[in-house]
Every structure is written in structure tokens, then in C-alpha cells.
Design an enzyme around this catalytic site. Structure first.
Site, PDB file in Angstrom:
ATOM      1  N   HIS A 256       0.796  -1.231   0.000  1.00 40.55           N
ATOM      2  CA  HIS A 256       0.000   0.000   0.000  1.00 40.55           C
ATOM      3  C   HIS A 256       0.828   1.281   0.000  1.00 40.55           C
ATOM      4  O   HIS A 256       0.270   2.366  -0.007  1.00 40.55           O
ATOM      5  CB  HIS A 256      -0.928   0.026   1.218  1.00 40.55           C
ATOM      6  CG  HIS A 256      -0.192   0.274   2.508  1.00 40.55           C
ATOM      7  ND1 HIS A 256       0.579  -0.684   3.105  1.00 40.55           N
ATOM      8  CD2 HIS A 256      -0.087   1.367   3.287  1.00 40.55           C
ATOM      9  CE1 HIS A 256       1.113  -0.201   4.206  1.00 40.55           C
ATOM     10  NE2 HIS A 256       0.731   1.045   4.344  1.00 40.55           N
TER      11      HIS A 256
HETATM   12  N1  UDP Z   1      -2.963  -5.446   9.015  1.00 42.80           N
HETATM   13  C1  UDP Z   1      -4.247  -5.925   9.271  1.00 42.80           C
HETATM   14  N2  UDP Z   1      -5.040  -6.263   8.209  1.00 42.80           N
HETATM   15  C2  UDP Z   1      -4.622  -6.165   6.918  1.00 42.80           C
HETATM   16  C3  UDP Z   1      -3.311  -5.701   6.672  1.00 42.80           C
HETATM   17  C4  UDP Z   1      -2.516  -5.340   7.732  1.00 42.80           C
HETATM   18  O1  UDP Z   1      -4.643  -6.029  10.433  1.00 42.80           O
HETATM   19  O2  UDP Z   1      -5.412  -6.482   6.007  1.00 42.80           O
HETATM   20  C5  UDP Z   1      -2.128  -5.055  10.158  1.00 42.80           C
HETATM   21  C6  UDP Z   1      -0.803  -5.748  10.208  1.00 42.80           C
HETATM   22  O3  UDP Z   1      -0.924  -6.980  10.862  1.00 42.80           O
HETATM   23  C7  UDP Z   1       0.047  -4.753  10.972  1.00 42.80           C
HETATM   24  C8  UDP Z   1      -0.532  -3.427  10.572  1.00 42.80           C
HETATM   25  O4  UDP Z   1      -1.815  -3.683  10.027  1.00 42.80           O
HETATM   26  O5  UDP Z   1      -0.110  -4.910  12.363  1.00 42.80           O
HETATM   27  C9  UDP Z   1       0.351  -2.772   9.552  1.00 42.80           C
HETATM   28  O6  UDP Z   1      -0.286  -1.687   9.049  1.00 42.80           O
HETATM   29  P1  UDP Z   1       0.042  -1.081   7.629  1.00 42.80           P
HETATM   30  O7  UDP Z   1       0.691  -2.100   6.776  1.00 42.80           O
HETATM   31  O8  UDP Z   1      -1.222  -0.463   7.148  1.00 42.80           O
HETATM   32  O9  UDP Z   1       1.003   0.123   7.985  1.00 42.80           O
HETATM   33  P2  UDP Z   1       2.580   0.256   8.205  1.00 42.80           P
HETATM   34  O10 UDP Z   1       2.983  -0.744   9.231  1.00 42.80           O
HETATM   35  O11 UDP Z   1       3.248   0.041   6.899  1.00 42.80           O
HETATM   36  O12 UDP Z   1       2.741   1.643   8.689  1.00 42.80           O
END
Ligand code: UDP
Length: 367
Positions: A206
Site C-alpha cells: 500500500h
Molecule cells: N494489518 C491488518 N489487516 C490487513 C493488513 C494489515 O490487520 O489487512 C495489520 C498488520 O498486521 C500490521 C498493521 O496492520 O499490524 C500494519 O499496518 P500497515 O501495513 O497499514 O502500515 P505500516 O505498518 O506500513 O505503517
């Protein structure tokens, strides 16, 4: 003591859930005001986390989402300032690297309210990422910086942040992984895919750098297709919208599903063969679940995983992506890279120590 917590995006709900629970268990006398900016607003990107992770309903929901970075940050600043003046908290607590993080930190620091940043000091050294700008600015207006790793501490030192502001506390996502480990839930659609346990790749994508350039997104999907492996892809709303805009169809080996809740996500992470992602949080969760991670980026803030041979940066080159996914690399157990699962406790202790005594750290920021 009154804490004003600003959250708005999926990973922040997960991080705040553990700290908020620790407050309620260890220091029920501390009043936490939970403010949801509305940055993520779909039920499966927001409500599901409040329900599953038992996060109290936000005291305020600003309903600000869907705009550009400038629009969102500006509108959040205005609303958060109003609320901070009303609530007059002792601390503003912000998490991670989103527009909500920056708006919370900026509004508070201008009002001379102390700011604590959880997940401070991470750097990708790629300033084209909106998250990198948010991190750097937030760190430099914060009073207390809760760093998850040694590297994050040295990044802050290299930028001239003084040692008394920095606390190495480990990663709150490690607390979350430990707490929810046994509560994973198989998604209801999983059996309909007829995939075996440990046979599929779990993929998330994403980051703006991947989704906002159609050619780059196309190349990543070519790589996923080339691997020939079954891939489960919970689709972030941004990715879904960008695929539509670019008129791109998912390859037949990629099963696109709606975003899943955290408990389903940790089940998928525990039962997949390996992980492919551009998410920061998911890279670490692969490690917590002892799964090799193929990272769809050219750099990462979680360099320890790459150095330990547990994570490979493949960028958007289709050949590299396919080869990394097919490589059958095994996860090699290592040391604890992200703390002992008790970061929330350490954060609370540090906040209360400062609140109870001198706050020279705070003055140096506010003067
Ligand atoms: N996550 C979730 N459902 C999904 C995709 C990701 O619960 O369909 C969780 C994942 O397990 C992690 C968090 O969202 O704990 C990560 O968020 P994201 O990838 O949106 O953001 P980033 O970590 O890159 O800032």
C-alpha cells in the site's frame, strides 16, 4: 495525569491498543483521552480494530480523511489544537509516521504541551516517502522519544537529539504480537481457496511509492505472477483504487481479498509460507512469526532484519521478486531484535517519572 492520545490509521490502533491497555491495568488513575482523526475510516480499516483489540471508543472522532496530505494535516491541526485547549492534557502521545502523528505533535508543541513519540528515530533516508517527512518533523518537536531499536537511537543522536530525550524501549508491536499470539482467527473465506497451511504467500502492498506509479505497481504484480505461487493479498483501499485507475487486473495466482482484521492477519502470518510486503509493521510481524520476508521496497527502516538475513529488499524488479519468493529460504532464528514484549510498561514508567519530577527536557523544547 491526563494523556491525550492521537491515532488515525490502522497501525496506530494496534500500537495504541497495547499502551492503552497497560495504562488501564497499571495506572487506572491516569486519564487517557483518545482522539481518532478519522484518517482511516472504512469499517475494516478502523472499527474492526477497536472491537477486536478492545480499544475504548474514542472520546473524539474528527472525521478527517480522504483528502490530500496537506488538506488532512491542516484540518487535523486546526481541530486538534481546539481539543487540546479544551482538554489541557499533561502529555500528547503520538505513534508512528502518519499525517495524524505529525498533526498531533505539531499542534501540541505550539501549545507548549509535552509530546511523546512512540516509534521514534526510524529512518528510511528516502525523503520522497511522506512517512519519512512525518517521522523527522515529529521527532524534532517531541519532548520524549521512545525508540524501538538501537539503530533508531543512533539515528536520533546523529540528528543532534540529546540523550535525555531518548528512551530505548523496544517495539510496542512486539508487545501486541506477544499478547494476541494465541488469539489468531482463521478468515471464513480461507477454506474456499483450497490452499494448504504453510503453502501460500501472504502479501500486503500500500505504500504510495508502489501504488502511485502505475508502471511500478504493474512490475510488482508481474513479479508476483512470475513466482507461480499462490498469494493471498488483503487489499488496502488505496491499492484497490489505484488498480482500478490503472486498469490493472490481479494475476490468477493472486487472491485479492478485503482488508482483514488484526486477529485474522496474525492467523495468516502464522500459517503462511512466507511474507511479501511493503508495510513496516508486517515486516516485523513476519519476524515475530518466524517467516522469511520479501520486502517490496528498496530500503527499509527495519534494517536489523535485513542484516540478520531474515528479510530481502527486492524493490519492484519482477525477476528479483519472483526469485526471492521461490528461493525457499528458511527463517533462521535469531536474538530478540525488538525488545521483550514489555515496551508499553516502559513507556508508561518513563512518562510518569517525568510527570512526577523535573521536566527540563520539556523546557528545552518549548523555550
Ligand atoms: N494489518 C491488518 N489487516 C490487513 C493488513 C494489515 O490487520 O489487512 C495489520 C498488520 O498486521 C500490521 C498493521 O496492520 O499490524 C500494519 O499496518 P500497515 O501495513 O497499514 O502500515 P505500516 O505498518 O506500513 O505503517
Amino acid at each position: 495525569m491526563k494523556i491525550f492520545t492521537v491515532i488515525g490509521a490502522r497501525p496506530q490502533f494496534i500500537k495504541a491498543a497495547v499502551v492503552s491497555r497497560a495504562f488501564r491495568e497499571l495506572r487506572p488513575d491516569v486519564r487517557e483521552i483518545l482522539v481518532h482523526t478519522g484518517q482511516h475510516y472504512d469499517a475494516n480499516m478502523s472499527d474492526v480494530f477497536f472491537d477486536e483489540l478492545e480499544i475504548p471508543r474514542p472520546n473524539h472522532n474528527l472525521g478527517i480523511g480522504g483528502g490530500t496530505h496537506g488538506q488532512n494535516t491542516g484540518r487535523m491541526l486546526e481541530k486538534l489544537e481546539e481539543l487540546m485547549l479544551l482538554e489541557r492534557p499533561d502529555w500528547v502521545l503520538v505513534y508512528g509516521d502518519t499525517d495524524s502523528t505529525l498533526a498531533g505533535a505539531l499542534a501540541a508543541s505550539k501549545l507548549h504541551i509535552r509530546v511523546a513519540h512512540v516509534e521514534a528515530g526510524l529512518r528510511s533516508f528516502n525523503r520522497r516517502m511522506p512517512e519519512e517527512i512525518n517521522r523527522i518533523l515529529t521527532d524534532h518537536v517531541s519532548t520524549l522519544l521512545f525508540a524501538p531499536t538501537d539503530l533508531a537511537v543512533s539515528n536520533l543522536r546523529n540528528e543532534g537529539v540529546s540523550d535525555e530525550k531518548i528512551s530505548l524501549v523496544g517495539d510496542v508491536m512486539c508487545d501486541a504480537a506477544a499478547f494476541y499470539k494465541t488469539r489468531g482467527r482463521k478468515p471464513i473465506w480461507f477454506d474456499t481457496l483450497r490452499l494448504g497451511i504453510d503453502e501460500f504467500v501472504l502479501c500486503t502492498m500500500h505504500r504510495a511509492e508502489n501504488t502511485d506509479e502505475p508502471d511500478r505497481m504493474r512490475r510488482i504484480f508481474q513479479g508476483l505472477e512470475k513466482s507461480g505461487l499462490p498469494i493471498i493479498l488483503p487489499l488496502h483501499p488505496r491499492t484497490r483504487a489505484k488498480l482500478k485507475q490503472a486498469n490493472l487486473k490481479l494475476p490468477s495466482n493472486v487472491y485479492g481479498v478485503d482488508p482483514v482484521g488484526y486477529l485474522e492477519m496474525i492467523w495468516l502470518e502464522a500459517h503462511c509460507k512466507l511474507v511479501a510486503t511493503d508495510s513496516g509493521g508486517v515486516q516485523k510481524e513476519a519476524y515475530f512469526n518466524k517467516k522469511y520476508c520479501v520486502t517490496l521496497r528498496e530500503e527499509t527502516e527495519w534494517v536489523e532484519l535485513v542484516d540478520a538475513g531474515l528479510n530481502e529488499l527486492v524493490g519492484f524488479d519482477p525477476q528479483k521478486i519472483a526469485e526471492a519468493l521461490q528461493s525457499e529460504r528458511q527463517f533462521l532464528s535469531g536474538t530478540y531484535l525488538y525488545g521483550n514484549g514489555r515496551s508499553a510498561e516502559q513507556i508508561i514508567t518513563r512518562l510518569l517519572t517525568i510527570a512526577g519530577g523535573e521536566d527540563a527536557t520539556n523546557r528545552s523544547v518549548q523555550d
